[in-house]
Design an enzyme around this catalytic site. Structure first.
Site, PDB file in Angstrom:
ATOM      1  CD  GLU A 149      -2.370   0.940   2.971  1.00 27.28           C
ATOM      2  OE1 GLU A 149      -2.163  -0.084   3.650  1.00 27.28           O
ATOM      3  OE2 GLU A 149      -3.084   1.865   3.359  1.00 27.28           O
ATOM      4  CG  ASP A 173      15.161  -1.355  12.226  1.00 25.63           C
ATOM      5  OD1 ASP A 173      15.845  -0.703  13.038  1.00 25.63           O
ATOM      6  OD2 ASP A 173      15.411  -1.396  11.008  1.00 25.63           O
TER       7      ASP A 173
HETATM    8  P1  ADP Z   1      14.514   0.501   3.439  1.00 29.55           P
HETATM    9  O1  ADP Z   1      13.993  -0.895   3.540  1.00 29.55           O
HETATM   10  O2  ADP Z   1      15.433   0.698   2.270  1.00 29.55           O
HETATM   11  O3  ADP Z   1      15.116   1.027   4.729  1.00 29.55           O
HETATM   12  P2  ADP Z   1      12.010   1.897   3.979  1.00 29.55           P
HETATM   13  O4  ADP Z   1      11.035   0.805   4.152  1.00 29.55           O
HETATM   14  O5  ADP Z   1      12.513   2.575   5.204  1.00 29.55           O
HETATM   15  O6  ADP Z   1      13.248   1.401   3.079  1.00 29.55           O
HETATM   16  O7  ADP Z   1      11.365   2.945   2.991  1.00 29.55           O
HETATM   17  C1  ADP Z   1      12.115   4.052   2.487  1.00 29.55           C
HETATM   18  C2  ADP Z   1      11.285   5.332   2.569  1.00 29.55           C
HETATM   19  O8  ADP Z   1      10.133   5.180   1.768  1.00 29.55           O
HETATM   20  C3  ADP Z   1      10.769   5.605   3.968  1.00 29.55           C
HETATM   21  O9  ADP Z   1      11.634   6.412   4.700  1.00 29.55           O
HETATM   22  C4  ADP Z   1       9.443   6.294   3.710  1.00 29.55           C
HETATM   23  O10 ADP Z   1       9.654   7.684   3.531  1.00 29.55           O
HETATM   24  C5  ADP Z   1       8.992   5.731   2.390  1.00 29.55           C
HETATM   25  N1  ADP Z   1       8.002   4.652   2.570  1.00 29.55           N
HETATM   26  C6  ADP Z   1       8.160   3.487   3.260  1.00 29.55           C
HETATM   27  N2  ADP Z   1       7.067   2.731   3.182  1.00 29.55           N
HETATM   28  C7  ADP Z   1       6.177   3.418   2.415  1.00 29.55           C
HETATM   29  C8  ADP Z   1       4.856   3.169   1.953  1.00 29.55           C
HETATM   30  N3  ADP Z   1       4.231   2.033   2.254  1.00 29.55           N
HETATM   31  N4  ADP Z   1       4.264   4.113   1.204  1.00 29.55           N
HETATM   32  C9  ADP Z   1       4.898   5.258   0.865  1.00 29.55           C
HETATM   33  N5  ADP Z   1       6.146   5.553   1.255  1.00 29.55           N
HETATM   34  C10 ADP Z   1       6.780   4.654   2.025  1.00 29.55           C
END
Ligand code: ADP
Length: 297
Positions: free
Chosen positions: A97, A201
């Site tokens: 999502e 985390d």
């Molecule tokens: P990684 O696994 O590389 O650490 P993240 O899961 O932290 O990546 O996601 C990177 C960035 O993307 C987050 O800091 C957030 O800003 C954005 N993000 C994460 N999940 C979502 C989502 N479901 N929808 C929109 N943006 C997201």
């Protein structure tokens, strides 16, 4: 590289998973992640968030998928709905999502504290988890265990100390770290944790608020463990307001010796940072170990 990537194959897999047509009209890169490259895929009607990595990272995304699903099933706290993960060409991917984040993070601190407490209040069957996952890009072992102290010793501190030794951080750090591991029982003489589903985390970069005002946690490294480990991590890099802590403790009070064990839990993440990012974290790791050893009477 991703410019030449065949997004159409991903779109097809999304269609199969959702049983709805999905024709990509726009792809927008998202920054801020630590491990993966991330994008938002738009069609005329809807959008999805996607993370990509090398094909051999599929187990990492499968574990994230399981974690997101399991958090959702608790109905306690919002996390992105996972749609599908898989491999396409030379990349593994997870689609979920797409969340619209609000900038007003602090507005949801109280709800976040209450909802995280709700997640932690649900009893879980053992320490560990049903699959291994990763913390950052480091393996995180989740073998199911009856005893929390030996779990923390073997699969958390011991595992990171062995990695640190391989990475050239033997000597004082590993000797004192091993000594600490032999004395872990001391920190649990009057406290018996029970297993809760942890985010795993929970730094401020993995918690936010949606434009609807709902707190949301994402990018989990789930396992069943002592809830104090989640709370400790919120304190490690800051970013969670006092309303978060008061709401959490009003809902689910913490043991009075939590402030001592906090260092034991955060040592795991600092050792992981030492292993991932190097020398800059050695002093902090050593000082946490020294401070914990000095508690032992
Ligand atoms: P990684 O696994 O590389 O650490 P993240 O899961 O932290 O990546 O996601 C990177 C960035 O993307 C987050 O800091 C957030 O800003 C954005 N993000 C994460 N999940 C979502 C989502 N479901 N929808 C929109 N943006 C997201």
């Amino acid at each position: 590289m991703e410019n030449t990537y065949s997004w159409q194959q991903i779109a097809k897999q999304i269609e199969q998973a959702t049983q709805q047509s999905f024709t990509i009209t726009n792809i927008s890169p998202v920054s801020g992640g630590c491990i993966n490259s991330a994008y938002i895929l738009y069609s005329k009607k809807t959008s999805y968030f996607i993370k990509l990595n090398q094909a051999n990272c599929l187990p990492m995304f499968e574990a994230e998928f399981s974690g997101l699903k399991e958090i959702i099933q608790t109905k306690t706290i919002k996390t992105p709905l996972p749609i599908i993960c898989g491999v396409s060409e030379d990349k593994s991917f997870i689609v979920m999502e797409n969340i619209s984040f609000s900038f007003a993070k602090s507005l949801s601190d109280k709800k976040l504290g209450e909802q995280l407490a709700g997640l932690h209040q649900i009893p879980q069957p053992f320490f560990g988890w049903h699959v291994e996952n990763t913390i950052g890009s480091t393996a995180q072992l989740n073998h199911s265990s009856e005893k929390w102290v030996s779990f923390w010793k073997k699969y958390r501190l011991g595992f990171q100390l062995s990695l640190a030794e391989k990475n050239g951080y033997g000597g004082k750090l590993s000797q004192s770290g091993r000594k600490l591991c032999e004395s872990l029982d001391y920190f649990f003489s009057q406290y018996t944790p029970s297993p809760s589903l942890l985010h795993g985390d929970l730094w401020s970069g993995n918690a936010a608020v949606t434009t609807n005002g709902e707190p949301i946690i994402y990018d989990p490294a789930c396992y069943y463990g002592d809830r104090e480990a989640d709370i400790a991590m919120t304190e490690l890099f800051g970013g969670f307001g006092s309303n978060f802590y008061s709401a959490y403790t009003n809902t689910y009070p913490l043991d009075s010796d939590y402030p001592i064990r906090k260092n034991l839990y955060n040592l795991y993440h600092i050792l992981n940072h030492l292993n991932l990012f190097g020398e800059g974290y050695r002093r902090q790791a050593q000082s946490l170990i020294d401070s914990l050893l000095s508690e032992i009477k």
